[in-house]
Design a protein around this motif. Structure first.
Motif, PDB file in Angstrom:
ATOM      1  N   SER A  28     -16.594   2.156  -4.783  1.00 33.92           N
ATOM      2  CA  SER A  28     -16.166   1.468  -3.793  1.00 33.92           C
ATOM      3  C   SER A  28     -17.022   1.291  -2.558  1.00 33.92           C
ATOM      4  N   TYR A  48      -3.587  -7.999   4.958  1.00 34.98           N
ATOM      5  CA  TYR A  48      -3.134  -7.243   4.087  1.00 34.98           C
ATOM      6  C   TYR A  48      -3.672  -6.780   3.080  1.00 34.98           C
ATOM      7  N   GLN A  49      -5.125  -7.433   2.858  1.00 38.33           N
ATOM      8  CA  GLN A  49      -5.536  -7.119   1.740  1.00 38.33           C
ATOM      9  C   GLN A  49      -6.203  -5.153   1.874  1.00 38.33           C
ATOM     10  N   LYS A  51      -4.430  -2.968   2.484  1.00 39.54           N
ATOM     11  CA  LYS A  51      -3.809  -2.050   1.266  1.00 39.54           C
ATOM     12  C   LYS A  51      -3.805  -1.346   0.135  1.00 39.54           C
ATOM     13  N   LYS A  52      -5.417  -2.146  -0.293  1.00 36.02           N
ATOM     14  CA  LYS A  52      -5.144  -2.317  -2.070  1.00 36.02           C
ATOM     15  C   LYS A  52      -6.298  -1.166  -1.974  1.00 36.02           C
ATOM     16  N   VAL A  53      -7.272  -1.611  -0.581  1.00 37.37           N
ATOM     17  CA  VAL A  53      -8.183  -0.738  -0.407  1.00 37.37           C
ATOM     18  C   VAL A  53      -8.201   0.414  -0.399  1.00 37.37           C
ATOM     19  N   ALA A  55      -5.984   2.433  -1.343  1.00 40.94           N
ATOM     20  CA  ALA A  55      -4.706   2.842  -2.276  1.00 40.94           C
ATOM     21  C   ALA A  55      -5.319   4.212  -2.720  1.00 40.94           C
ATOM     22  N   SER A  56      -6.433   4.252  -2.134  1.00 42.19           N
ATOM     23  CA  SER A  56      -7.539   5.110  -3.386  1.00 42.19           C
ATOM     24  C   SER A  56      -7.132   6.763  -2.482  1.00 42.19           C
ATOM     25  N   LEU A  61      -4.066   5.852   3.709  1.00 38.08           N
ATOM     26  CA  LEU A  61      -2.784   4.495   3.123  1.00 38.08           C
ATOM     27  C   LEU A  61      -1.993   5.112   4.655  1.00 38.08           C
TER      28      LEU A  61
END
Length: 161
Positions: A28, A48-49, A51-53, A55-56, A61
């Motif tokens: 990452s 909006y993306q 959240k995916k970043v 998530a780890s 988050l």
């Protein structure tokens, strides 16, 4: 022939529902926050993306979600309060109603309440990015992560490289 067809159908069924293994996954990248926009390697990432970043990192988050909640709530209160004030002003200008009415005071109070709510969101965003980047620096020393998992499908072991 029936056995071959059955074996082929089972093989296709298992591969269709498998999750697959991702090899060679690149590490990452560090996130930069400039003027409320997120950048990874100089490329702007839409909110909006994010959240995916994030998530780890669960803590990042949660901070990001709290900041977005503050943004939504504060923006809604601000917009609603300003709209009520403008509508009451229009009604006062175009009719014989005494201005200001209780609607104006309610709208101004909604705007006043929204200001402290909106002011705390930037700090939460910065804190989310900081904790995410700090974890990236700390996680470089570990080679893998081993977790025990349990969900409605069963139990298992997860290994992240």
């Amino acid at each position: 022939m029936k056995k071959l067809l059955l074996a082929f159908t089972l093989l296709i069924g298992f591969t269709a529902f498998s999750q697959g293994l991702t090899l060679g996954k690149e590490p990452s990248k560090e996130i930069k926050l400039e003027k409320g926009r997120f950048y990874i390697d100089g490329t702007q990432i839409p909110s909006y993306q994010m959240k995916k970043v994030f998530a780890s990192n669960i803590h990042s988050l949660n901070l990001y979600k709290k900041a977005k909640t503050k943004e939504t709530l504060g923006g809604t209160l601000f917009g609603l309060g300003a709209t009520v004030c403008v509508i009451d002003l229009a009604v006062g200008l175009f009719s014989d109603v005494k201005y200001p009415t209780a609607l104006t005071y309610a709208g101004l109070s909604a705007v006043a309440i929204s200001i402290p709510i909106l002011s705390g969101r930037a700090k939460k965003m910065e804190e989310a990015v900081k904790t995410y980047n700090d974890e990236l620096k700390d996680s470089g020393s570990t080679d893998f992560d081993l977790n025990a998992l349990a969900n409605q499908n069963g139990i298992g072991i997860q290994i992240k490289f």
